[in-house]
Scaffold this active site. Structure first.
Site, PDB file in Angstrom:
ATOM      1  N   LYS A  11     -33.962   2.796 -38.590  1.00 17.66           N
ATOM      2  CA  LYS A  11     -35.166   2.632 -37.775  1.00 17.66           C
ATOM      3  C   LYS A  11     -35.517   1.154 -37.733  1.00 17.66           C
ATOM      4  O   LYS A  11     -35.728   0.517 -38.768  1.00 17.66           O
ATOM      5  CB  LYS A  11     -36.319   3.436 -38.366  1.00 17.66           C
ATOM      6  CG  LYS A  11     -37.638   3.196 -37.631  1.00 17.66           C
ATOM      7  CD  LYS A  11     -38.703   4.170 -38.031  1.00 17.66           C
ATOM      8  CE  LYS A  11     -40.021   3.833 -37.356  1.00 17.66           C
ATOM      9  NZ  LYS A  11     -41.085   4.778 -37.707  1.00 17.66           N
ATOM     10  N   LYS A  38     -33.165   4.847 -34.183  1.00 20.24           N
ATOM     11  CA  LYS A  38     -34.415   4.712 -33.436  1.00 20.24           C
ATOM     12  C   LYS A  38     -34.774   3.243 -33.313  1.00 20.24           C
ATOM     13  O   LYS A  38     -34.713   2.543 -34.321  1.00 20.24           O
ATOM     14  CB  LYS A  38     -35.502   5.464 -34.206  1.00 20.24           C
ATOM     15  CG  LYS A  38     -36.892   5.335 -33.634  1.00 20.24           C
ATOM     16  CD  LYS A  38     -37.859   6.028 -34.539  1.00 20.24           C
ATOM     17  CE  LYS A  38     -39.255   5.804 -33.999  1.00 20.24           C
ATOM     18  NZ  LYS A  38     -40.275   6.289 -34.886  1.00 20.24           N
TER      19      LYS A  38
HETATM   20  C1  PBG Z   1     -44.350   5.924 -37.782  1.00 17.99           C
HETATM   21  C2  PBG Z   1     -43.635   6.332 -36.561  1.00 17.99           C
HETATM   22  C3  PBG Z   1     -43.549   5.554 -35.403  1.00 17.99           C
HETATM   23  C4  PBG Z   1     -42.850   6.291 -34.464  1.00 17.99           C
HETATM   24  C5  PBG Z   1     -42.493   7.507 -35.059  1.00 17.99           C
HETATM   25  N1  PBG Z   1     -42.987   7.508 -36.372  1.00 17.99           N
HETATM   26  C6  PBG Z   1     -44.152   4.226 -35.097  1.00 17.99           C
HETATM   27  C7  PBG Z   1     -43.987   3.122 -36.039  1.00 17.99           C
HETATM   28  O1  PBG Z   1     -43.051   3.078 -36.854  1.00 17.99           O
HETATM   29  O2  PBG Z   1     -44.841   2.241 -35.996  1.00 17.99           O
HETATM   30  C8  PBG Z   1     -42.572   5.812 -33.073  1.00 17.99           C
HETATM   31  C9  PBG Z   1     -42.190   6.826 -32.065  1.00 17.99           C
HETATM   32  C10 PBG Z   1     -42.297   6.354 -30.662  1.00 17.99           C
HETATM   33  O3  PBG Z   1     -42.562   5.175 -30.353  1.00 17.99           O
HETATM   34  O4  PBG Z   1     -42.107   7.205 -29.792  1.00 17.99           O
HETATM   35  N2  PBG Z   1     -43.919   6.364 -38.990  1.00 17.99           N
END
Ligand code: PBG
Length: 324
Positions: free
Chosen positions: A196, A249
């Site tokens: 991520k 992601k």
């Molecule tokens: C946070 C989380 C995020 C997303 C999923 N879980 C945002 C972040 O890490 O700040 C983003 C998903 C999206 O943008 O569709 N744990």
């Protein structure tokens, strides 16, 4: 060599093209992320994500019926937590009667066959908007992992089929796996957000959950977008620690990472087409600059071609409708 090989021979008709087609998107590949809110009859539009809403549990039931009929097999739950319930430790995340725990039970009673995955991270519950406990401006790793493990356990006890840690703390998959095993929840799976990135594509999501970090950014835990080998390293560690499904992601800007991982691991890979990707297509389509449905399907196909087995996408309903 030409003319022995004429590549266009295989493209002459729809039937021929279908016969030699290498990849396809089906309903079985799609997971729908859903935003849940307190209240009744709440269907709160998210401005930067046209077509997405924060739903109260009663309307979630209706939504579930619709998506079950469309053939969608999995939902990924996120909750919008009231500000008064937020603190540094994410205490509310462990409440057995919390919104997430009730949402899981709602899905399981309304649509028993739906695969329920829950987001495991502190940011929606954190007064700082960070994915971990904050001390003197730093995000603490090990104390956060302990809370995440209890949070995952609480989701599993509510009936979640899979827990999905999205926080990027080190060692959280092992700790969650151990906690689940010790509690006899041996069948609860872990879909780990393994690679991520610290991405600017998450903006609309943070609006949806009001979860933007109150200070700094997430670069001490989420990955540097410049890195490729690190994604493989993160993913291999998560698999050793017990991840059943791994994830990359964001999606489209990281297709090379999906392919790297596909070539190196044997577990299923999920791609998350994140909120900013969704917002870009919606905005371009609203302006009449892109043909929405065609671009959407081309993007979903790209995830499959890159090597993803599952796709978390806010387009899941629209795609399922088109595929039907
Ligand atoms: C946070 C989380 C995020 C997303 C999923 N879980 C945002 C972040 O890490 O700040 C983003 C998903 C999206 O943008 O569709 N744990």
């Amino acid at each position: 060599m030409y003319p022995n090989q004429r590549n266009r021979r295989l493209r002459q008709s729809p039937a021929l093209r279908q016969l030699v087609s290498e990849n396809q998107v089906t309903c079985n590949d799609l997971m729908l992320p859903l935003f849940i809110a307190e209240g009744t009859q709440v269907k709160d539009p998210i401005a930067s994500m046209p077509g997405c809403y924060r739903l109260s549990l009663d309307l979630l039931q209706e939504e579930l019926k619709a998506i079950t009929d469309l053939g969608i097999k999995a939902v990924l739950l996120f909750v919008k937590v009231d500000d008064v319930l937020k603190d540094n430790k994410g205490t509310e995340a462990l409440n057995p009667e919390g919104l997430m725990q009730r949402a899981v039970r709602t899905v399981k009673t309304t649509s028993p066959d739906m695969v329920v995955m829950t987001d495991v991270a502190l940011d929606p519950y954190s007064s700082h908007g960070h994915d971990g406990i904050v001390e003197e401006g730093k995000i603490l790793n090990d104390p956060t992992v302990e809370i995440l493990s209890q949070m995952a356990l609480s989701h599993a006890q509510a009936g979640a089929d899979f827990v999905a840690p999205s926080d990027m703390m080190d060692g959280r998959v092992l700790s969650i796996r151990t906690t689940l095993e010790e509690s006899g929840l041996t069948d609860t799976g872990i879909m780990s957000y393994s690679a991520k990135y610290a991405s600017s594509f998450y903006g609309p999501f943070r609006e949806a959950l009001d979860s933007a970090p109150g200070f700094g950014d997430k670069r001490t835990y989420q990955m540097d977008p410049a890195n490729r080998l690190e994604a493989l390293s993160e993913t291999l560690r998560d698999i050793e620690e017990g991840a059943d499904i791994v994830m990359v992601k964001p999606g489209l800007a990281y297709l090379d990472i999906i392919r790297d991982i596909r070539d190196n691991v044997e577990v299923p890979i999920a791609a998350y087409q994140v909120s900013g990707e969704y917002a870009m297509l919606k905005a371009a389509a609203q302006k009449g600059w892109l043909e929405h449905d065609a671009v959407m399907m081309e993007q979903l196909l790209a995830f499959k071609r890159a090597g993803a087995n599952l796709i978390a996408t806010y387009h899941a309903k629209e795609a399922a409708q088109l595929l039907a």
